[in-house]
Design an enzyme around this catalytic site. Structure first.
Site, short mmCIF file in Angstrom:
data_model
loop_
_atom_site.label_atom_id
_atom_site.label_comp_id
_atom_site.label_asym_id
_atom_site.label_seq_id
_atom_site.Cartn_x
_atom_site.Cartn_y
_atom_site.Cartn_z
N GLU A 254 1.23 -0.21 -5.53
CA GLU A 254 0.22 0.83 -5.73
C GLU A 254 0.84 2.08 -6.34
OE1 GLU A 254 -3.50 2.83 -3.33
OE2 GLU A 254 -1.64 2.50 -2.23
N GLU B 243 -4.44 4.09 -8.58
CA GLU B 243 -5.42 5.00 -7.99
C GLU B 243 -5.35 6.26 -8.83
OE1 GLU B 243 -5.84 7.37 -3.90
OE2 GLU B 243 -5.86 5.19 -3.62
N HIS C 204 1.03 11.07 -2.41
CA HIS C 204 -0.19 10.89 -1.63
C HIS C 204 -0.97 12.20 -1.70
CE1 HIS C 204 -2.69 9.74 1.96
NE2 HIS C 204 -2.60 8.60 1.31
N HIS D 53 0.85 -1.19 0.00
CA HIS D 53 0.00 0.00 0.00
C HIS D 53 0.89 1.24 0.00
CE1 HIS D 53 -3.33 2.64 0.95
NE2 HIS D 53 -2.71 3.08 2.04
N ASN D 54 0.49 2.26 -0.78
CA ASN D 54 1.30 3.49 -0.85
C ASN D 54 2.77 3.15 -1.09
OD1 ASN D 54 -0.98 4.99 -0.36
ND2 ASN D 54 -0.44 5.54 1.73
N ASP E 228 -0.40 5.97 -6.93
CA ASP E 228 -1.38 7.05 -6.78
C ASP E 228 -1.04 8.13 -7.79
OD1 ASP E 228 -2.31 5.59 -4.71
OD2 ASP E 228 -1.93 7.07 -3.14
#
Length: 477
Positions: free
Chosen positions: A180, A229, A195, A150-151, A182
């Site tokens: 991931e 994302e 983020h 994640h991230n 973003d």
């Protein structure tokens, strides 16, 4: 070196350490009390970092006052551990692991050599047969636990930490098979990764894809999933798709293997050396000009709602470009309605994401249905967005429901990442571990909330005695 520089040094040599413990050790070694370590203080820090008092206790117990193990004393240790205990076996260990040449010549073992032996693969509780691929890799993707991050771009917390391509490299070299990205609008027409609505630093999407190309299959040959994302407009979405196609080339999967979406997902074996994109996809027959909007589902997106963070803008109700849509094949992200609806209508190539809170609710209220859902479809679990320090949740409760992509903050060491490392230490550390049969059965009666109720089965309690630690404690008492 400042504490921050010490932490960076530890990361460079792949040592993850609890910040509180590291800072306490830092302060104890800072004899000059100026919040910096000088040469001899750095040496002391590293020496103390490597100390293993429990192993030293064992060594001194068997070596006696001379603090040197003879072959006979090592044989005695092997006997007490229930291992092959012959003088020849002890001699072979000394000749293999003793660092001091003079000690080797006299068939003796010193503390450093003893620790080298215990910390080697010979002292590993993991079966050496499991350090290679030994599981069936021909089953559908949804039948495997998949190491997930994640991230992934972050090297520190999700509010003001640094983003880096190095973080992707570290995750991939640890066997991570789902990273991931973003993605946000960048200047000069180039999408960026960070983020969103926070103070984390930004990196170019293109640079991340280059790093992924270079390291995707250095550690594992099994498929890598890019979890997008996406917060970009149509133009930069198309640029993202072009970067992935031009940089990743044939590694990027852009068509179903047999020309059509099958009734079940392909296997890791069929997808070897391939990179899959997880993202939203336009309905068949639609183009980006048809203005198909995707409103972010609060249970799917991991953006914090802290006061310091700006609220979602209108443009966050995004459209999808045809070019980006076309690179999504087997991991089509769809909004989650209900388990009953998903079990009736969701196709094999469609999947949903769940916050840890939503996943726990499903496990508690509809555990068996969730298990059956995960026997057919991929699901991705991610940490709550309000965790400012990028802390993790326990992945075990999600694995108990058959969830495959249980995403953790790889940059945050702790018990949760230890569990994750343990889960994926088997099967050659390839990032894929076959789920138990009762979690692969679409008609399973298993409910993670009441495991003892499954017909013909009962839970098993496993008791482990740690003899080394026990002996050390007895002496201390």
């Amino acid at each position: 070196m400042s504490f921050k520089e010490i932490k960076n040094m530890l990361r460079m040599i792949n040592i993850d350490m609890n910040d509180i413990y590291a800072y306490r050790l830092f302060k104890e070694c800072d004899r000059s009390n100026n919040d910096r370590l000088e040469e001899h203080e750095i040496e002391e820090f590293c020496t103390r970092l490597m100390e293993r008092p429990e192993l030293e206790e064992i060594f001194h117990r068997y070596s006696g006052e001379d603090c040197v193990l003879s072959a006979e004393e090592l044989r005695e240790f092997l006997h007490d551990q229930g291992e092959e205990a012959t003088t020849q076996r002890a001699t072979d260990i000394i000749q293999t692991y003793e660092l001091n040449e003079r000690a080797r010549q006299h068939n003796l073992m010193m503390l450093d050599g003893f620790m080298m032996y215990l910390l080697s693969s010979a002292g590993n509780i993991l079966s050496q047969a499991h350090t290679e691929i030994y599981q069936d890799m021909s089953q559908p993707l949804c039948h495997y636990f998949i190491s997930s991050s994640h991230n992934t771009y972050l090297t520190d917390n999700q509010i003001g930490g640094a983003s880096s391509t190095e973080a992707y490299i570290r995750a991939l070299m640890k066997g991570c098979r789902c990273v991931e990205l973003d993605c946000w609008e960048g200047s000069n027409g180039e999408p960026i990764i960070y983020h969103g609505h926070t103070l984390t630093s930004k990196i170019l999407f293109r640079d991340v894809i280059v790093s992924i190309r270079d390291y995707a299959f250095k550690h594992s040959s099994y498929p890598l999933i890019l979890s997008l994302e996406n917060h970009c407009g149509l133009e930069q979405q198309s640029i993202m798709a072009r970067h992935m196609k031009s940089i990743l080339g044939d590694m990027l999967l852009t068509q179903p293997l047999d020309g059509d979406v099958p009734k079940q997902l392909p296997s890791p074996e069929q997808l070897k050396w391939k990179i899959l994109v997880k993202g939203k996809k336009l309905p068949d027959g639609k183009s980006d000009l048809d203005r198909v909007n995707f409103i972010p589902n609060p249970e799917e997106e991991s953006i914090s709602s802290l006061q310091e963070i700006k609220p979602l803008q209108a443009k966050d109700a995004i459209q999808i470009s045809r070019e980006l849509s076309d690179v999504v094949v087997y991991c089509r992200a769809v909004p989650f309605q209900s388990l009953s609806s998903a079990l009736r209508n969701q196709q094999s190539n469609e999947m949903s994401s769940f916050s840890e809170r939503k996943a726990r609710k499903l496990i508690k209220e509809s555990g068996n249905q969730f298990v059956r859902y995960n026997a057919r479809h991929l699901s991705r679990i991610y940490p709550q967005g309000l965790k400012v320090n990028s802390s993790n949740y326990s992945p075990q409760e999600m694995w108990n429901a058959g969830c495959q992509l249980v995403a953790l903050n790889f940059q945050t060491p702790g018990a949760e990442m230890d569990l994750n490392d343990g889960r994926f230490s088997v099967n050659g550390r390839c990032g894929y571990v076959l789920k138990p049969a009762f979690l692969r059965n679409t008609q399973s009666s298993f409910d993670p909330e009441t495991p003892g109720r499954r017909a013909g089965q009962r839970p098993v309690a496993l008791t482990i005695k740690l003899y080394w630690l026990f002996m050390a404690r007895v002496k201390a008492v």
